[in-house]
Motif scaffolding. Structure first.
Motif, PDB file in Angstrom:
ATOM      1  N   GLY A 143      32.119 -91.781  56.228  1.00 25.69           N
ATOM      2  CA  GLY A 143      31.444 -92.605  57.221  1.00 25.69           C
ATOM      3  C   GLY A 143      30.034 -92.993  56.834  1.00 25.69           C
ATOM      4  N   GLU A 144      29.475 -92.328  55.817  1.00 25.97           N
ATOM      5  CA  GLU A 144      28.112 -92.644  55.386  1.00 25.97           C
ATOM      6  C   GLU A 144      28.091 -93.958  54.613  1.00 25.97           C
ATOM      7  OE1 GLU A 144      24.405 -90.602  52.865  1.00 25.97           O
ATOM      8  OE2 GLU A 144      26.333 -89.570  53.051  1.00 25.97           O
ATOM      9  N   LYS A 145      27.074 -94.772  54.867  1.00 26.47           N
ATOM     10  CA  LYS A 145      26.924 -96.038  54.156  1.00 26.47           C
ATOM     11  C   LYS A 145      26.083 -95.824  52.901  1.00 26.47           C
ATOM     12  CE  LYS A 145      27.314 -99.071  58.196  1.00 26.47           C
ATOM     13  NZ  LYS A 145      26.687-100.194  58.951  1.00 26.47           N
ATOM     14  N   ILE A 146      26.531 -96.411  51.807  1.00 26.38           N
ATOM     15  CA  ILE A 146      25.800 -96.288  50.548  1.00 26.38           C
ATOM     16  C   ILE A 146      25.673 -97.647  49.875  1.00 26.38           C
ATOM     17  CG2 ILE A 146      26.620 -93.923  50.210  1.00 26.38           C
ATOM     18  CD1 ILE A 146      28.488 -95.015  48.028  1.00 26.38           C
ATOM     19  N   VAL A 147      24.727 -97.732  48.949  1.00 20.74           N
ATOM     20  CA  VAL A 147      24.542 -98.937  48.143  1.00 20.74           C
ATOM     21  C   VAL A 147      24.831 -98.567  46.692  1.00 20.74           C
ATOM     22  CG1 VAL A 147      22.955-100.733  47.378  1.00 20.74           C
ATOM     23  CG2 VAL A 147      22.797 -99.843  49.711  1.00 20.74           C
ATOM     24  N   LEU A 186      25.343 -97.035  36.323  1.00 19.13           N
ATOM     25  CA  LEU A 186      25.951 -97.035  37.653  1.00 19.13           C
ATOM     26  C   LEU A 186      25.202 -96.016  38.490  1.00 19.13           C
ATOM     27  CD1 LEU A 186      28.332 -98.009  39.495  1.00 19.13           C
ATOM     28  CD2 LEU A 186      29.583 -95.992  38.693  1.00 19.13           C
ATOM     29  N   GLU A 187      24.790 -96.407  39.692  1.00 19.61           N
ATOM     30  CA  GLU A 187      24.097 -95.472  40.566  1.00 19.61           C
ATOM     31  C   GLU A 187      24.458 -95.742  42.016  1.00 19.61           C
ATOM     32  OE1 GLU A 187      19.866 -96.112  39.961  1.00 19.61           O
ATOM     33  OE2 GLU A 187      19.792 -97.371  41.767  1.00 19.61           O
ATOM     34  N   GLU A 191      17.375 -93.286  48.843  1.00 20.49           N
ATOM     35  CA  GLU A 191      17.325 -92.181  47.890  1.00 20.49           C
ATOM     36  C   GLU A 191      18.651 -92.076  47.139  1.00 20.49           C
ATOM     37  OE1 GLU A 191      14.612 -90.316  47.287  1.00 20.49           O
ATOM     38  OE2 GLU A 191      13.531 -91.578  48.727  1.00 20.49           O
ATOM     39  N   LEU A 192      18.588 -91.518  45.927  1.00 22.69           N
ATOM     40  CA  LEU A 192      19.828 -91.282  45.196  1.00 22.69           C
ATOM     41  C   LEU A 192      20.750 -90.397  46.024  1.00 22.69           C
ATOM     42  CD1 LEU A 192      18.597 -90.737  41.522  1.00 22.69           C
ATOM     43  CD2 LEU A 192      20.057 -92.594  42.347  1.00 22.69           C
ATOM     44  N   LEU A 193      22.014 -90.740  46.044  1.00 21.35           N
ATOM     45  CA  LEU A 193      22.992 -90.033  46.863  1.00 21.35           C
ATOM     46  C   LEU A 193      23.125 -88.578  46.415  1.00 21.35           C
ATOM     47  CD1 LEU A 193      25.201 -90.495  49.079  1.00 21.35           C
ATOM     48  CD2 LEU A 193      26.797 -90.900  47.184  1.00 21.35           C
ATOM     49  N   ASP A 194      23.210 -87.663  47.390  1.00 22.41           N
ATOM     50  CA  ASP A 194      23.465 -86.258  47.090  1.00 22.41           C
ATOM     51  C   ASP A 194      24.956 -86.109  46.816  1.00 22.41           C
ATOM     52  OD1 ASP A 194      23.798 -83.541  46.932  1.00 22.41           O
ATOM     53  OD2 ASP A 194      22.884 -83.084  48.876  1.00 22.41           O
TER      54      ASP A 194
END
Length: 206
Positions: free
Chosen positions: A79-83, A61-62, A69-72
């Motif tokens: 509100g930040e969008k991530i994958v 899982l990532e 980039e890998l999430l900090d």
């Protein structure tokens, strides 16, 4: 003649309803738990987690930010969008992907959660449309439920979900004061099964 026709129509409709109910209930009632996923908080390396479960599957899982980039995980901003990407999951067991409290007790269910799964087919379709990310996702290949889901597994158990990080508190949890994470867990068809449990611990900013 008309009476016989109506009786036939009613009988067919009843069979369809019974068949649908059976298709929904039988998998839930006959499901056998697969054991533990092998996850612990210490197995996560930043925004990436790898664990081998009792079922012999190695799950990953990532989470990545909008730049790829890998999430900090030390500075989580609402509100930040991530994958979110996963692999090695059992595609026969649907999962919820969300932001939840990580309980101290080993093997306990990840709950409560900040995000809610879509409550209807319309919400699922909206979340799947362009720009329609939500704060949680429902991944399933079950033919009864997948029309309502936000995504499906690939045959090898991999998946991808686009999420928006929610506010740090809600639904009875404050992730600024309690340990929360980006988690996966079995959906309502196998809610007591911990085999799909994975969690990346996160630190929400004030």
């Amino acid at each position: 003649m008309k009476k016989k026709l109506w009786i036939s129509v009613i009988a067919i409709a009843a069979c369809v309803v019974i068949g649908f109910v059976a298709a929904v209930l039988i998998p839930i009632l006959t499901h056998q738990n697969g054991g533990a996923s092998g996850y612990t908080e210490t197995t996560a390396e930043g925004a990436r987690l790898v664990a081998k479960g009792d079922d012999g599957r190695t799950r990953t899982l990532e989470a990545r930010d909008s730049s790829g980039e890998l999430l900090d995980v030390t500075r989580i901003r609402p509100g930040e969008k991530i994958v979110v990407r996963g692999s090695g999951y059992n595609p026969d067991i649907g999962i919820y992907v969300s932001f939840c409290r990580i309980p101290e007790a080993e093997g306990a269910k990840f709950t409560p959660c900040l995000g809610e799964v879509p409550a209807s087919e319309e919400e699922a379709e909206a979340q799947n449309s362009e720009g329609g990310e939500g704060s949680s996702a429902w991944i399933t290949n079950d033919f009864v439920w997948r029309v309502f889901a936000t995504g499906q597994f690939q045959p090898d158990g991999s998946f991808e979900a686009h999420l928006i990080i929610p506010e740090s508190s809600g639904n009875g949890v404050d992730c600024r004061k309690e340990q929360c994470g980006l988690v996966t867990r079995a959906d309502h068809t196998a809610s007591g099964d911990r085999i799909q449990d994975m969690a990346i611990p996160l630190q929400f900013t004030e």
